[in-house]
Design an enzyme around this catalytic site. Structure first.
Site, PDB file in Angstrom:
ATOM      1  N   ASP A 229       9.458   2.663  -0.402  1.00  0.00           N
ATOM      2  CA  ASP A 229       8.531   3.655   0.826  1.00  0.00           C
ATOM      3  C   ASP A 229       8.436   2.900   2.057  1.00  0.00           C
ATOM      4  OD1 ASP A 229       5.662   3.827   1.659  1.00  0.00           O
ATOM      5  OD2 ASP A 229       4.316   3.050   0.424  1.00  0.00           O
TER       6      ASP A 229
ATOM      7  N   LYS B   4       5.492   9.399   8.563  1.00  0.00           N
ATOM      8  CA  LYS B   4       5.283   8.380  10.716  1.00  0.00           C
ATOM      9  C   LYS B   4       5.612   9.110  11.421  1.00  0.00           C
ATOM     10  CE  LYS B   4       2.370   4.576   8.433  1.00  0.00           C
ATOM     11  NZ  LYS B   4       0.881   4.859   9.218  1.00  0.00           N
TER      12      LYS B   4
ATOM     13  N   TYR C  63       0.546  -1.304   0.357  1.00  0.00           N
ATOM     14  CA  TYR C  63       0.001   0.109  -0.158  1.00  0.00           C
ATOM     15  C   TYR C  63       1.263   1.323  -0.110  1.00  0.00           C
ATOM     16  CZ  TYR C  63      -3.587   3.224   1.794  1.00  0.00           C
ATOM     17  OH  TYR C  63      -3.958   4.570   1.469  1.00  0.00           O
TER      18      TYR C  63
HETATM   19  N1  HOZ Z   1      -1.032   3.184   6.392  1.00  0.00           N
HETATM   20  C1  HOZ Z   1      -1.496   3.513   7.399  1.00  0.00           C
HETATM   21  C2  HOZ Z   1      -1.820   2.003   8.241  1.00  0.00           C
HETATM   22  N2  HOZ Z   1      -1.887   0.851   6.628  1.00  0.00           N
HETATM   23  C3  HOZ Z   1      -3.180   3.517   7.546  1.00  0.00           C
HETATM   24  C4  HOZ Z   1      -3.888   4.165   8.886  1.00  0.00           C
HETATM   25  C5  HOZ Z   1      -5.187   3.745   8.038  1.00  0.00           C
HETATM   26  O1  HOZ Z   1      -5.210   3.883   6.543  1.00  0.00           O
HETATM   27  O2  HOZ Z   1      -5.751   5.287   8.484  1.00  0.00           O
END
Ligand code: HOZ
Length: 429
Positions: A238, A266, A144
């Protein structure tokens, strides 16, 4: 367990917020029940609006690596607040954080701060296209990279949680330059390069957190680095989750590769919205105002966020908690596996540094298809049992659990009890 106030807020929240949340994974859709509303947090613990207290393994999906309300971070944020909250002009804090970040990643000469991981990735992709003059991007199923159009295909995280193959509203033209490969399968990448000569970049989470934790094999990651060099395509790592979390120099330091462009987020914001992308001078000089690739942001490099980032990264540098994280994660893995064995629950545990998560399956998990063999109903049962036993987990099989430096002996003892009781419950269903 009393969740009356959360339930009330959920009903109220549904009126003017979509599903009462501002990010879908928070909705608890895949584990059932209503989301818990949080009142406050300190150290390793988070408290909901009904006064239930949990060990927090969500940590805002990664940023709170020092635990909540770390004294040093709080102090630097309150000092920064006194000077003003946003100027739309450069500050010394941006220069300081840029130096800390560039020093941590060899080959990174310059960095551009943005406001989220999504922004970091969308900018990195534009930069790769600007630098190479090519259009196609290879991504891996289960990785993702935020919610930009071109990356919302075969994505992990929230999409996997909601079992969505992609997103409505993404025009087919937006994804026609996105090629999908399988994680840990170099041949699936080679196949694209054989067919296309306009591949600008390959992007991956060097260690994933968005299909759960999955590590690359040495042959895969080193092969990918060599292949991208050979084909004049850029390698984008990433490290929004893993940067400064797996190791000060990110997952790249541990697995021994150097990306052409690194995306961060983050942890570098210490709990405030910060993303970043960085690379060599040669690549970054394409970015405006030095070059013709445009990217901008009103709140980018925000002074409060920079202050939180500087104090978080400085604390990490001084503490060097990475070996300790390894020990703690190993203990949690052992708790999960021994408890699962005792209760006859099929379980695999993947971990990397301070990221860990169990998969309710017999299969080794090395890619998204393996991750999807996990019994998500069992996960949901386990999730609620852990909540009832005082542990706040991401409400999704496909999100990593995060550790903070505040997880100490006392928390480990509590975790052992919670895991044992929860696993027993899962086995009885
Ligand atoms: N990238 C974050 C965790 N996969 C996103 C958190 C969220 O979707 O709120």
């Amino acid at each position: 367990m009393n969740t009356k106030n959360s339930e009330k807020l959920y009903k109220k929240g549904c009126v003017h917020l979509v599903g009462a949340v501002n990010s879908p994974v928070r909705a608890f859709a895949s584990v059932g029940g209503n989301p818990l509303f949080i009142d406050k947090a300190k150290g390793a613990y988070i408290k909901d609006v009904d006064g239930n207290k949990y060990i927090d393994l969500v940590l805002s999906y990664g940023p709170m690596i020092l635990g909540h309300r770390n004294n040093k971070v709080e102090k630097s944020v309150s000092q920064a607040l006194k000077k003003g909250t946003s100027f739309g002009a450069s500050t010394n804090a941006e220069i300081k954080l840029a130096k800390i970040v560039c020093d941590a990643f060899p080959g990174m000469d310059k960095v551009r701060f943005v406001n989220s991981g999504t922004e970091a990735v969308l900018s990195a992709i534009r930069l790769a296209r600007a630098h190479t003059g090519k259009d196609k991007i290879i991504k891996f199923s289960g990785c993702y990279h935020g919610h930009m159009d071109a990356m919302l295909v075969a994505a992990g995280s929230g999409l996997a949680t909601l079992s969505l193959p992609g997103s409505k509203g993404v025009p087919s033209q937006a994804v026609e330059n996105t090629l999908i490969s399988e994680y840990n399968n170099l041949e699936s990448v080679k196949a694209h390069f054989e067919k296309h000569d306009d591949i600008a970049a390959v992007i991956l989470e060097p260690v994933t957190g968005n299909m759960g934790v999955v590590q690359p094999s040495d042959a895969f990651i080193k092969g990918l680095r060599a292949l991208t060099k050979e084909k004049n395509a850029l390698l984008i790592c990433d490290e929004v989750m893993t940067g400064f979390r797996s190791q000060f120099g990110g997952a790249q330091e541990l697995i021994g590769i150097e990306a052409d462009i690194t995306c961060l987020g983050k942890v570098i914001g210490g709990g405030f919205p910060v993303g970043a992308y960085g690379a060599s001078d040669e690549i970054m000089n394409n970015v405006a105002p030095l070059g013709g690739m445009y990217q901008a942001g009103t709140l980018s490099g925000n002074p409060i966020a920079m202050a939180a980032g500087i104090s978080t990264l400085t604390a990490l540098k001084n503490k060097n908690p990475y070996k300790q994280f390894e020990k703690v994660a190993e203990q949690i893995e052992e708790m999960l596996l021994s408890s699962a064995k005792k209760h006859g629950v099929a379980l695999k545990v993947n971990r990397f540094g301070s990221m860990i998560n169990p998969f309710f399956t017999n299969k080794e998990v090395t890619n998204f298809a393996d991750a999807q063999t996990s019994d998500t109903e069992k996960f949901a049962q386990f999730f609620w049992a852990m909540i009832k036993n005082g542990v706040f987990l991401p409400p999704s099989q496909f999100e990593a659990w995060f550790l903070s430096t505040e997880i100490k002996e006392r928390e480990l003892e509590k975790l052992a009890v919670a895991i044992e009781k929860s696993m027993e419950m899962v086995s009885s269903i």
